[in-house]
Design a protein around this motif. Structure first.
Motif, PDB file in Angstrom:
ATOM      1  N   ARG A 175       0.913  -1.180  -0.026  1.00  0.00           N
ATOM      2  CA  ARG A 175       0.069   0.027  -0.014  1.00  0.00           C
ATOM      3  C   ARG A 175       0.851   1.164   0.005  1.00  0.00           C
ATOM      4  NH1 ARG A 175      -5.084   3.031   0.515  1.00  0.00           N
ATOM      5  NH2 ARG A 175      -4.111   5.012   0.326  1.00  0.00           N
ATOM      6  N   GLY A 176       1.958   1.223   0.930  1.00  0.00           N
ATOM      7  CA  GLY A 176       2.782   2.302   0.919  1.00  0.00           C
ATOM      8  C   GLY A 176       3.558   2.625  -0.537  1.00  0.00           C
ATOM      9  N   ALA A 177       4.154   1.760  -0.853  1.00  0.00           N
ATOM     10  CA  ALA A 177       4.828   1.849  -2.127  1.00  0.00           C
ATOM     11  C   ALA A 177       4.271   1.949  -3.693  1.00  0.00           C
ATOM     12  CB  ALA A 177       5.779   0.397  -2.342  1.00  0.00           C
ATOM     13  N   LEU A 178       3.035   1.018  -3.617  1.00  0.00           N
ATOM     14  CA  LEU A 178       2.364   1.159  -5.012  1.00  0.00           C
ATOM     15  C   LEU A 178       0.976   1.678  -4.639  1.00  0.00           C
ATOM     16  CD1 LEU A 178       3.619  -2.252  -6.073  1.00  0.00           C
ATOM     17  CD2 LEU A 178       4.403  -0.201  -6.649  1.00  0.00           C
ATOM     18  N   GLY A 179       0.416   1.838  -3.839  1.00  0.00           N
ATOM     19  CA  GLY A 179      -0.946   2.446  -3.552  1.00  0.00           C
ATOM     20  C   GLY A 179      -1.838   1.176  -3.528  1.00  0.00           C
ATOM     21  N   VAL A 180      -1.683  -0.093  -3.613  1.00  0.00           N
ATOM     22  CA  VAL A 180      -2.542  -1.025  -3.539  1.00  0.00           C
ATOM     23  C   VAL A 180      -2.245  -2.053  -2.365  1.00  0.00           C
ATOM     24  CG1 VAL A 180      -3.355  -0.935  -5.897  1.00  0.00           C
ATOM     25  CG2 VAL A 180      -1.344  -2.266  -5.156  1.00  0.00           C
ATOM     26  N   ALA A 181      -3.280  -2.616  -1.595  1.00  0.00           N
ATOM     27  CA  ALA A 181      -3.117  -3.243  -0.354  1.00  0.00           C
ATOM     28  C   ALA A 181      -3.924  -4.848  -0.682  1.00  0.00           C
ATOM     29  CB  ALA A 181      -3.437  -2.829   0.817  1.00  0.00           C
ATOM     30  N   GLY A 182      -4.560  -4.973  -1.742  1.00  0.00           N
ATOM     31  CA  GLY A 182      -5.719  -5.987  -1.862  1.00  0.00           C
ATOM     32  C   GLY A 182      -4.846  -7.454  -1.949  1.00  0.00           C
ATOM     33  N   PRO A 183      -3.769  -7.497  -2.804  1.00  0.00           N
ATOM     34  CA  PRO A 183      -3.361  -8.943  -3.088  1.00  0.00           C
ATOM     35  C   PRO A 183      -2.846  -9.603  -1.988  1.00  0.00           C
ATOM     36  CG  PRO A 183      -2.377  -7.312  -4.552  1.00  0.00           C
ATOM     37  CD  PRO A 183      -3.169  -6.393  -3.600  1.00  0.00           C
ATOM     38  N   PRO A 184      -2.551  -9.428  -0.975  1.00  0.00           N
ATOM     39  CA  PRO A 184      -1.938 -10.178   0.141  1.00  0.00           C
ATOM     40  C   PRO A 184      -3.491 -10.604   0.864  1.00  0.00           C
ATOM     41  CG  PRO A 184      -0.546  -8.281   0.250  1.00  0.00           C
ATOM     42  CD  PRO A 184      -1.515  -7.998  -0.631  1.00  0.00           C
ATOM     43  N   PHE A 185      -4.315  -9.757   0.980  1.00  0.00           N
ATOM     44  CA  PHE A 185      -5.694 -10.116   1.680  1.00  0.00           C
ATOM     45  C   PHE A 185      -6.348 -10.964   0.805  1.00  0.00           C
ATOM     46  CE2 PHE A 185      -4.780  -5.580   3.855  1.00  0.00           C
ATOM     47  CZ  PHE A 185      -4.727  -6.370   4.904  1.00  0.00           C
ATOM     48  N   MET A 186      -6.257 -11.000  -0.630  1.00  0.00           N
ATOM     49  CA  MET A 186      -6.994 -11.836  -1.380  1.00  0.00           C
ATOM     50  C   MET A 186      -6.596 -13.262  -1.131  1.00  0.00           C
ATOM     51  SD  MET A 186      -7.043  -9.825  -4.621  1.00  0.00           S
ATOM     52  CE  MET A 186      -7.829 -11.112  -5.672  1.00  0.00           C
ATOM     53  N   VAL A 187      -5.167 -13.487  -1.004  1.00  0.00           N
ATOM     54  CA  VAL A 187      -4.694 -14.899  -0.755  1.00  0.00           C
ATOM     55  C   VAL A 187      -4.900 -15.106   0.942  1.00  0.00           C
ATOM     56  CG1 VAL A 187      -2.404 -16.154  -0.120  1.00  0.00           C
ATOM     57  CG2 VAL A 187      -2.514 -14.202  -1.932  1.00  0.00           C
ATOM     58  N   LEU A 188      -5.065 -14.494   1.748  1.00  0.00           N
ATOM     59  CA  LEU A 188      -5.433 -14.638   3.006  1.00  0.00           C
ATOM     60  C   LEU A 188      -6.915 -15.022   3.232  1.00  0.00           C
ATOM     61  CD1 LEU A 188      -4.943 -14.421   6.207  1.00  0.00           C
ATOM     62  CD2 LEU A 188      -6.252 -12.080   6.082  1.00  0.00           C
ATOM     63  N   LEU A 189      -7.836 -14.665   2.308  1.00  0.00           N
ATOM     64  CA  LEU A 189      -9.146 -15.118   2.413  1.00  0.00           C
ATOM     65  C   LEU A 189      -9.444 -16.401   1.755  1.00  0.00           C
ATOM     66  CD1 LEU A 189     -11.019 -11.688   1.773  1.00  0.00           C
ATOM     67  CD2 LEU A 189     -10.801 -13.131   3.859  1.00  0.00           C
ATOM     68  N   LEU A 190      -8.242 -16.918   1.007  1.00  0.00           N
ATOM     69  CA  LEU A 190      -8.367 -18.338   0.456  1.00  0.00           C
ATOM     70  C   LEU A 190      -8.302 -19.422   1.611  1.00  0.00           C
ATOM     71  CD1 LEU A 190      -6.309 -18.173  -2.928  1.00  0.00           C
ATOM     72  CD2 LEU A 190      -8.699 -18.456  -2.760  1.00  0.00           C
ATOM     73  N   PHE A 191      -7.732 -19.066   2.879  1.00  0.00           N
ATOM     74  CA  PHE A 191      -7.209 -20.223   3.621  1.00  0.00           C
ATOM     75  C   PHE A 191      -8.080 -19.877   4.963  1.00  0.00           C
ATOM     76  CE2 PHE A 191      -3.669 -19.742   0.750  1.00  0.00           C
ATOM     77  CZ  PHE A 191      -3.548 -20.978   0.286  1.00  0.00           C
ATOM     78  N   PHE A 192      -8.565 -18.484   5.244  1.00  0.00           N
ATOM     79  CA  PHE A 192      -9.308 -18.463   6.418  1.00  0.00           C
ATOM     80  C   PHE A 192     -10.584 -17.804   5.978  1.00  0.00           C
ATOM     81  CE2 PHE A 192      -4.737 -17.765   7.391  1.00  0.00           C
ATOM     82  CZ  PHE A 192      -4.709 -18.412   8.555  1.00  0.00           C
ATOM     83  N   SER A 193     -11.805 -17.972   6.949  1.00  0.00           N
ATOM     84  CA  SER A 193     -12.974 -17.703   6.731  1.00  0.00           C
ATOM     85  C   SER A 193     -13.294 -16.592   7.691  1.00  0.00           C
ATOM     86  CB  SER A 193     -14.095 -18.632   6.799  1.00  0.00           C
ATOM     87  OG  SER A 193     -13.917 -19.163   8.165  1.00  0.00           O
ATOM     88  N   VAL A 194     -14.077 -15.686   7.386  1.00  0.00           N
ATOM     89  CA  VAL A 194     -14.853 -14.607   8.117  1.00  0.00           C
ATOM     90  C   VAL A 194     -16.059 -14.100   7.680  1.00  0.00           C
ATOM     91  CG1 VAL A 194     -13.834 -12.820   6.836  1.00  0.00           C
ATOM     92  CG2 VAL A 194     -14.046 -12.595   9.415  1.00  0.00           C
ATOM     93  N   ASP A 195     -16.979 -13.686   8.585  1.00  0.00           N
ATOM     94  CA  ASP A 195     -18.113 -13.146   7.985  1.00  0.00           C
ATOM     95  C   ASP A 195     -17.956 -11.873   7.242  1.00  0.00           C
ATOM     96  OD1 ASP A 195     -21.240 -12.980   8.544  1.00  0.00           O
ATOM     97  OD2 ASP A 195     -20.473 -10.659   8.679  1.00  0.00           O
ATOM     98  N   ARG A 196     -18.716 -11.948   5.934  1.00  0.00           N
ATOM     99  CA  ARG A 196     -18.652 -10.885   5.042  1.00  0.00           C
ATOM    100  C   ARG A 196     -18.554  -9.448   5.219  1.00  0.00           C
ATOM    101  NH1 ARG A 196     -21.815  -8.038   1.309  1.00  0.00           N
ATOM    102  NH2 ARG A 196     -20.629  -7.571  -0.883  1.00  0.00           N
ATOM    103  N   GLU A 197     -19.579  -9.070   6.258  1.00  0.00           N
ATOM    104  CA  GLU A 197     -19.693  -7.737   6.981  1.00  0.00           C
ATOM    105  C   GLU A 197     -18.642  -7.545   7.817  1.00  0.00           C
ATOM    106  OE1 GLU A 197     -21.794  -5.654   5.289  1.00  0.00           O
ATOM    107  OE2 GLU A 197     -22.583  -7.465   4.290  1.00  0.00           O
ATOM    108  N   VAL A 198     -18.232  -8.514   8.476  1.00  0.00           N
ATOM    109  CA  VAL A 198     -17.353  -8.214   9.575  1.00  0.00           C
ATOM    110  C   VAL A 198     -15.969  -7.902   8.649  1.00  0.00           C
ATOM    111  CG1 VAL A 198     -15.935  -9.490  11.129  1.00  0.00           C
ATOM    112  CG2 VAL A 198     -18.363  -9.698  11.314  1.00  0.00           C
ATOM    113  N   TRP A 199     -15.689  -8.625   7.716  1.00  0.00           N
ATOM    114  CA  TRP A 199     -14.459  -8.309   7.035  1.00  0.00           C
ATOM    115  C   TRP A 199     -14.695  -6.989   6.082  1.00  0.00           C
ATOM    116  CZ3 TRP A 199      -9.564  -9.336   6.509  1.00  0.00           C
ATOM    117  CH2 TRP A 199      -9.008  -8.888   5.360  1.00  0.00           C
TER     118      TRP A 199
END
Length: 350
Positions: A175-199
Motif C-alpha cells: 500500500r505504501g509503495a504502490l498504493g494497492v493493499a488488496g493482493p495479500p488479503f486476497m490470498v488470506l481469504l483463500l485459507f481463512f473464513s470470516v463473516d462478509r460484513e465483519v470483513w
C-alpha cells in the motif's frame, strides 16, 4: 498585439476543467466498483490515471496518483466507518491494523524516492498482471478450497495470528509503495473464513488508518497544492456518490456475469503500466483498456436490467396469484354467508 503570456490561459482553464471532470468520474467509478463489484478502487484509479497520462491530461507520476487516492479515501472510509459500525471487531481490527501501520511508512518512503520514475509504474503493471493471473487461478481452485476446512479468522490460535500479521505487514508495504493493499488479503481469504460484513468493516478500518498515515507523509512531502482545490473536491464528492451508488447496486448485480471482463481490464491496465515510456504500445494498450472498460459497463448494465426484469416478473406473478386468490375467495365467502343465514334460520325455527 496581445501579450503571448495571456494566450495559453483559456487552454489552461479548459484543461483544468476537463481534468476536474475526469477526476470526478474516475473517483465515482472507482468507489462504485469497490462497493458493488468488490474490485479495488485504488487499482481502477491508478489505471485511469495512466490512461489520462497517455492522453496528456496528467504528469502520470505514481506518487501523485497515490496522493489522490488518499484524498478520495478520506471521505469514503470515514463514511463507511459509520455505516459498518455494527460489525466492528476490535481484536481482529487490531491484529490486522498494527502490522499494517508498521510497514506503511516504509512503503511510502520508497514511493517518495521512486514514485517519479517509470520503473515504479512498470513494477505496478507487473503486479497487476500477477493479480489477474492469480484471480484466474482462484476461479479454477475455488471448488477445491470450498471443500477444504478453513479456520475462522476470529479464532485466537497462534497459526491464525501469525498468518494475519504476515499478511497485514506485506499489505502495508504494498500500500505504501504502490498504493494497492488488496493482493495479500486476497490470498488470506483463500485459507481463512470470516463473516462478509465483519470483513468489510475491518478492511475499511485498515483503509482508514492507512489513509491517515500515508496522507500525512505525502502531505509533508509537498504534494498538497491549494490551487488544485477543484480536483480535490471532485475526488471527494465523486467518491462519496460512487460509494452510495455502489451500495445500492451491489444487491442487484451478479459478479459472476462480468468477472471475466474485469480480469481483461486488469490485464490491460497492467500492460498499459508496463508500456510506460513507449508511446506506440501505450496507445495500443490504452485502446484495449477503453474497450475492456466498456465491456465491463455493458455487462453491469445487462446484469442490473436482467435482475430488474426478474423482480418485475416476480411482482407480476405475485399480483396475479393474489387476484386469483381473491376471485376464488369471493364464491367461498358468499357460500359461507348463505350457510350462516340458513343455520340462523334453522336455529330460530327450533
Amino acid at each position: 498585439d496581445l501579450d503571448p503570456k495571456i494566450l495559453p490561459l483559456p487552454a489552461c482553464s479548459a484543461m483544468s476543467a476537463t481534468w476536474t471532470l475526469v477526476s470526478f468520474i474516475t473517483a465515482f467509478l472507482a468507489e462504485l466498483s469497490g462497493a458493488a463489484l468488490g474490485f479495488g478502487p485504488a487499482i481502477l484509479y491508478e489505471i485511469s490515471w495512466q490512461l489520462c497520462c497517455v492522453f496528456g491530461l496528467t504528469s502520470g507520476t505514481l506518487e501523485k496518483a497515490v496522493f489522490h487516492i488518499v484524498l478520495q479515501e478520506a471521505a469514503c472510509s470515514t463514511f463507511q466507518l459509520l455505516v459498518l459500525r455494527h460489525f466492528w471487531r476490535p481484536r481482529l481490527a487490531a491484529q490486522l491494523a498494527l502490522p499494517f501501520l508498521a510497514t506503511v511508512p516504509l512503503g511510502t518512503a520508497l514511493l517518495e524516492h521512486f514514485g517519479h520514475s517509470l520503473l515504479a509504474k512498470q513494477i505496478l503493471g507487473g503486479a497487476f498482471l500477477l493479480l489477474a493471473a492469480f484471480n484466474l487461478w482462484r476461479q479454477h481452485a475455488r471448488h477445491m478450497h470450498s471443500l477444504a476446512h478453513k479456520q475462522n479468522m476470529e479464532e485466537c490460535h497462534w497459526f491464525v495470528m501469525i498468518g494475519l500479521a504476515l499478511t497485514a505487514a506485506s499489505a502495508g508495504l504494498l500500500r505504501g509503495a504502490l498504493g494497492v493493499a488488496g493482493p495479500p488479503f486476497m490470498v488470506l481469504l483463500l485459507f481463512f473464513s470470516v463473516d462478509r460484513e465483519v470483513w468489510r468493516s475491518v478492511a475499511n478500518f485498515i483503509r482508514f488508518t492507512g489513509m491517515l498515515v500515508q496522507g500525512l507523509m505525502l502531505g509533508f512531502d509537498h504534494q498538497v497544492d491549494l490551487s488544485d482545490w477543484p480536483t480535490y473536491l471532485a475526488l471527494i464528492f465523486g467518491g462519496l456518490l460512487g460509494l452510495l451508488a455502489g451500495n445500492q447496486l451491489a444487491e442487484k448485480v451478479d459478479g459472476t456475469a462480468f468477472h471475466r471482463w474485469l480480469l481483461l481490464f486488469l490485464a490491460a491496465g497492467g500492460l498499459l503500466m508496463l508500456s510506460s515510456g513507449n508511446p506506440v504500445l501505450s496507445g495500443c494498450f490504452a485502446a484495449l483498456v477503453a474497450v475492456s472498460a466498456l465491456l465491463v459497463l455493458v455487462s453491469v448494465t445487462r446484469g442490473a436490467s436482467s435482475e430488474s426484469r426478474l423482480m418485475c416478473n416476480a411482482n407480476v406473478e405475485k399480483v396475479e396469484l393474489q387476484d386469483k386468490g381473491e376471485k376464488m375467495s369471493q364464491p367461498l365467502c358468499k357460500g359461507l354467508e348463505v350457510a350462516s343465514q340458513l343455520s340462523s334460520k334453522s336455529i330460530s325455527n327450533v
